[in-house]
Design an enzyme around this catalytic site. Structure first.
Site, short mmCIF file in Angstrom:
data_model
loop_
_atom_site.label_atom_id
_atom_site.label_comp_id
_atom_site.label_asym_id
_atom_site.label_seq_id
_atom_site.Cartn_x
_atom_site.Cartn_y
_atom_site.Cartn_z
N ALA A 72 -29.71 -17.38 -9.22
CA ALA A 72 -30.64 -17.04 -10.30
C ALA A 72 -30.19 -15.78 -11.02
O ALA A 72 -30.29 -15.68 -12.25
CB ALA A 72 -32.05 -16.87 -9.75
N TYR A 73 -29.71 -14.81 -10.27
CA TYR A 73 -29.24 -13.55 -10.86
C TYR A 73 -28.01 -13.80 -11.74
O TYR A 73 -27.94 -13.31 -12.89
CB TYR A 73 -28.91 -12.57 -9.75
CG TYR A 73 -28.37 -11.24 -10.21
CD1 TYR A 73 -29.18 -10.33 -10.89
CD2 TYR A 73 -27.04 -10.88 -9.96
CE1 TYR A 73 -28.69 -9.10 -11.31
CE2 TYR A 73 -26.55 -9.65 -10.37
CZ TYR A 73 -27.37 -8.78 -11.05
OH TYR A 73 -26.87 -7.56 -11.46
N ALA A 74 -27.04 -14.56 -11.23
CA ALA A 74 -25.84 -14.85 -12.01
C ALA A 74 -26.18 -15.64 -13.27
O ALA A 74 -25.59 -15.41 -14.33
CB ALA A 74 -24.83 -15.61 -11.15
#
Length: 246
Positions: free
Chosen positions: A154-156
């Site tokens: 999700a962060y990437a």
């Protein structure tokens, strides 16, 4: 780089700690006045302001949710009212909850995208409207978009969106003499990085780097200072600042 930049003003989001604080202090060393942004914790931002002003620099603290357009507008208003304008935006504010994709709560996914993607879009939009000629917009991506480590899905994804926003905005500001770039740090010794990691994992990540250490906030701040000042022919780029992490 010349230190005769006392008429220049930077907004550093997330400037109360980690890479944001190091960037604020580094820009202040160049004579740039700084708005030190914080979200909820005012005290560290005021400490950063004190560190700048005690050495002869100019700085003010300003709070607010950068993903909220009204709050972000107030941040830009503060820069203009208190320090005279806006020449540099360093957008370090972000969150990094980790989870395998199969187990990630979608509420957490939405929160990550709101802070990291919408927050970037909001402050970049305002900077595009209000920044003076000769300015620099510096967004923050991550080397994880290339390293592709598990649990960072999700962060990437959010930082991939940041890179797209960065590259497109650089082209949209044609004729304005404003550069737009993204800095993509590797593993860096900040509270955000250490959260939820065992010492064994931290040591293993550090040893994977050719320098056999984590990056420091000051390492990243050097790239910020370069893009904020002399790097006028660097535009529409994502700069990986990670010591050769692979």
């Amino acid at each position: 780089m010349t230190s005769n930049t006392t008429d220049r003003v930077a907004i550093v989001t997330g400037g109360s700690g980690g890479i944001g604080r190091a960037s604020a202090l580094r820009l202040a060393r160049e004579g740039i006045a700084v708005v030190v942004h914080f979200n909820s914790n005012k005290a560290p931002a005021e400490e950063t302001v004190k560190a700048i002003t005690e050495t002869g620099g100019r700085a003010v603290a300003a709070g607010g949710d950068i993903a909220d357009e009204t709050a972000a507008t107030a941040l830009f208003d503060t820069a203009e009212r208190e320090l005279g304008g806006i020449d540099v935006l360093v957008h370090t504010a972000g969150i990094m909850p980790l989870s395998p994709i199969a187990q990630l709560d979608l509420e957490d996914f939405d929160r990550i995208q709101r802070v990291n993607v919408r927050g970037t879009f909001v402050v970049d939009k305002l900077a595009a409207q209000r920044m003076r000629a000769g300015g620099a917009i510096i967004n923050f991506s991550t080397s994880i978009t290339r390293l592709q480590a598990p649990a960072y899905g999700a962060y990437a994804a959010s930082k991939g969106a940041v890179e797209a926003i960065t590259l497109i905005l650089a082209r949209e500001l044609r004729g304005r003499d404003i550069t737009v770039n993204a800095v993509a740090p590797g593993p860096t010794a900040t509270p955000l990085f250490f959260e939820g990691k065992s010492q064994e994992l931290i040591d293993r990540i550090a040893d994977n780097n050719p320098f056999q250490r984590l990056g420091t906030p000051e390492d990243i701040a050097e790239a910020v200072a370069f893009l904020a000042g002399p790097a006028r022919w660097v535009n529409g780029q994502t700069i990986f600042v990670n010591g050769g992490a692979a």
